[in-house]
Design an enzyme around this catalytic site. Structure first.
Site, PDB file in Angstrom:
ATOM      1  N   GLN A 215       0.820  -1.220   0.000  1.00 60.99           N
ATOM      2  CA  GLN A 215       0.000   0.000   0.000  1.00 60.99           C
ATOM      3  C   GLN A 215       0.848   1.261   0.000  1.00 60.99           C
ATOM      4  OE1 GLN A 215      -3.478  -0.155  -0.548  1.00 60.99           O
ATOM      5  NE2 GLN A 215      -2.481  -2.081  -1.034  1.00 60.99           N
ATOM      6  N   HIS A 218       1.474   3.099  -3.300  1.00 63.33           N
ATOM      7  CA  HIS A 218       0.417   3.818  -4.017  1.00 63.33           C
ATOM      8  C   HIS A 218       0.689   5.309  -4.089  1.00 63.33           C
ATOM      9  CE1 HIS A 218      -2.877   1.368  -5.343  1.00 63.33           C
ATOM     10  NE2 HIS A 218      -2.920   0.690  -4.218  1.00 63.33           N
ATOM     11  N   GLU A 283      -8.537   1.230   6.157  1.00 61.27           N
ATOM     12  CA  GLU A 283      -9.174   0.799   4.913  1.00 61.27           C
ATOM     13  C   GLU A 283      -8.979  -0.718   4.721  1.00 61.27           C
ATOM     14  OE1 GLU A 283      -8.772   1.848   0.142  1.00 61.27           O
ATOM     15  OE2 GLU A 283      -7.126   2.312   1.486  1.00 61.27           O
ATOM     16  N   HIS A 284      -7.726  -1.174   4.821  1.00 60.11           N
ATOM     17  CA  HIS A 284      -7.418  -2.613   4.722  1.00 60.11           C
ATOM     18  C   HIS A 284      -6.849  -3.071   6.061  1.00 60.11           C
ATOM     19  CE1 HIS A 284      -6.617  -0.903   0.619  1.00 60.11           C
ATOM     20  NE2 HIS A 284      -7.409  -1.908   0.261  1.00 60.11           N
ATOM     21  N   ASP A 317      -7.447  -6.565  -3.964  1.00 58.35           N
ATOM     22  CA  ASP A 317      -7.370  -5.517  -4.993  1.00 58.35           C
ATOM     23  C   ASP A 317      -7.771  -6.035  -6.365  1.00 58.35           C
ATOM     24  OD1 ASP A 317      -6.662  -3.379  -3.488  1.00 58.35           O
ATOM     25  OD2 ASP A 317      -4.535  -3.375  -4.003  1.00 58.35           O
ATOM     26  N   HIS A 376     -53.655  17.811   7.944  1.00 57.38           N
ATOM     27  CA  HIS A 376     -53.296  16.394   8.016  1.00 57.38           C
ATOM     28  C   HIS A 376     -54.469  15.595   8.605  1.00 57.38           C
ATOM     29  CE1 HIS A 376     -49.175  17.561   7.228  1.00 57.38           C
ATOM     30  NE2 HIS A 376     -48.735  16.313   7.367  1.00 57.38           N
TER      31      HIS A 376
END
Length: 386
Positions: A215, A218, A283-284, A317, A376
């Site tokens: 990761q 990235h 996230e992971h 992924d 109403h």
């Protein structure tokens, strides 16, 4: 359209017009010729896994009727038209094309419009086009950046307005999505990628180091964190990451990511380690412990959970099937991965017979009058006038 052409020339250095904005069948055929047959076969295999996983998420309409003539229910309807943003340039990720289009396809979306910036040659990256065709995009337009988000949100002469925009992009794309939210729906504002490995002394330090760096490569702002109960593992992983950085092609990016956002945290107990993982809400999340399934039951916050030493993050992924579009920046505390749910909406169904309404009409009238909403109350009352 005029604005799209102007911005594309300014930011991407490509001159577009109404004739070449839409990708043609000939361009798609040309892309297939340029992409390796083996990669096309792998894309098709991955698509089967992604489709099978997302089909299990399908929700269906339901109706509950009672003898007194009451029918309540929920009607599930796919969105009519969605836009998928796909980054171009260095970040050409055909895997993201599959992950964004397939759940929309499974949900039954009528029309899937993809936008992606053209290269300097005015063409779309071949792997991106092949992935779009295989996954089932209906139209692909050569436009990117904030202007592409605006086109999807408001519509132009060439690009139709959509109901929802999904897909990752740079900071301009992310903020454009934020700006149009409310006029259309969006999936989320995606931040840089994150991985957290939760490990004990049984973990393989070489595997853990490799996964952390998967990761970190990235983005210089990506975050890689190891939380462990073993000081010995922490030291071995640290040494191993240093060795890997020297070998890997994106070593410079990885090193910056580790310097800024990489951490190794040593906890006294597994409970403390789990608390840290839940607080970070990565996230992971990889769990590499003696009893990973037991640990998994105590995890409250994570986008995707990878269990055991052979379930490394890139499996998710590319290939396993669950979606890799995941909540970042701690938003896993309240957001979920992209799914079929993102491409459907629900309508409530209410049907009462006269007999069913008669039993409760005075209750509703009193409730309405308590809120001083006499119209109403009247709407119910007129049905039971003598």
């Amino acid at each position: 359209d005029a604005a799209l052409f102007e911005y594309t020339e300014k930011f991407d250095g490509v001159r577009l017009d109404a004739e070449n904005l839409l990708v043609t069948e000939e361009e798609i055929a040309e892309a297939y010729e340029q992409v390796d047959d083996e990669l096309i076969a792998i894309i098709r295999k991955a698509l089967v896994n992604i489709r099978d996983y997302h089909q299990k998420q399908m929700q269906y309409s339901w109706f509950d009727s009672k003898p007194d003539g009451t029918i309540l229910g929920q009607k599930v309807t796919a969105l009519q038209r969605v836009g998928v943003y796909v980054p171009g340039g260095k970040a050409a990720y055909p895997s993201s094309v599959l992950m964004n289009i397939m759940p929309a396809k499974v949900a039954g979306v009528d029309e899937i419009i993809m936008v992606t910036p053209p290269g300097k040659d005015g063409k779309v990256t071949p792997t991106t086009l092949v992935a779009a065709k295989e996954a089932g995009a209906d139209k692909v337009y050569k436009v990117g950046g904030a202007q592409a988000i605006a086109a999807l949100a408001y519509g132009t002469e060439s690009i139709p307005k959509v109901d929802k925009i999904v897909g990752p992009g740079n900071i301009y794309v992310a903020l454009a999505k934020k700006a149009v939210y409310g006029f259309v729906s969006i999936d989320s504002i995606a931040g840089p990628s994150e991985i957290l490995v939760l490990a004990d002394e049984t973990a393989n330090p070489r595997f853990v180091a490799a996964d952390l760096l998967s990761q970190a490569e990235h983005d210089e702002m990506a975050s890689a964190i190891l939380v462990t109960t073993s000081m010995e593992l922490a030291e071995k992983v640290s040494a191993q990451t240093d060795a890997f950085v020297k070998e890997l092609s994106r070593g410079e990016i990885i090193q910056k990511s580790l310097d800024n956002y990489g951490h190794i945290l040593v906890a006294e107990t597994m409970e403390d380690a789990i608390d840290a993982a839940n607080s970070i809400a990565s996230e992971h999340l990889e769990i590499v412990t003696a009893n990973p399934f037991e640990v998994m039951t105590k995890i409250r916050n994570a986008g995707a959970i990878f269990i055991g030493e052979y379930s490394s993050e890139p499996l998710g992924d590319y290939f396993a099937g669950p979606n890799h579009v995941l909540p970042t920046n701690g938003t896993a505390k309240f957001f979920s991965p992209l799914s079929v749910d993102d491409f459907i909406k629900k309508s409530s169904i209410i049907s009462y017979s006269r007999n069913a309404l008669e039993k409760i009409h005075t209750d509703i009238e009193k409730f309405a009058e308590a809120e001083h909403l006499t119209a109403h109350a009247n709407s119910i009352k007129v049905r039971f006038e003598k």
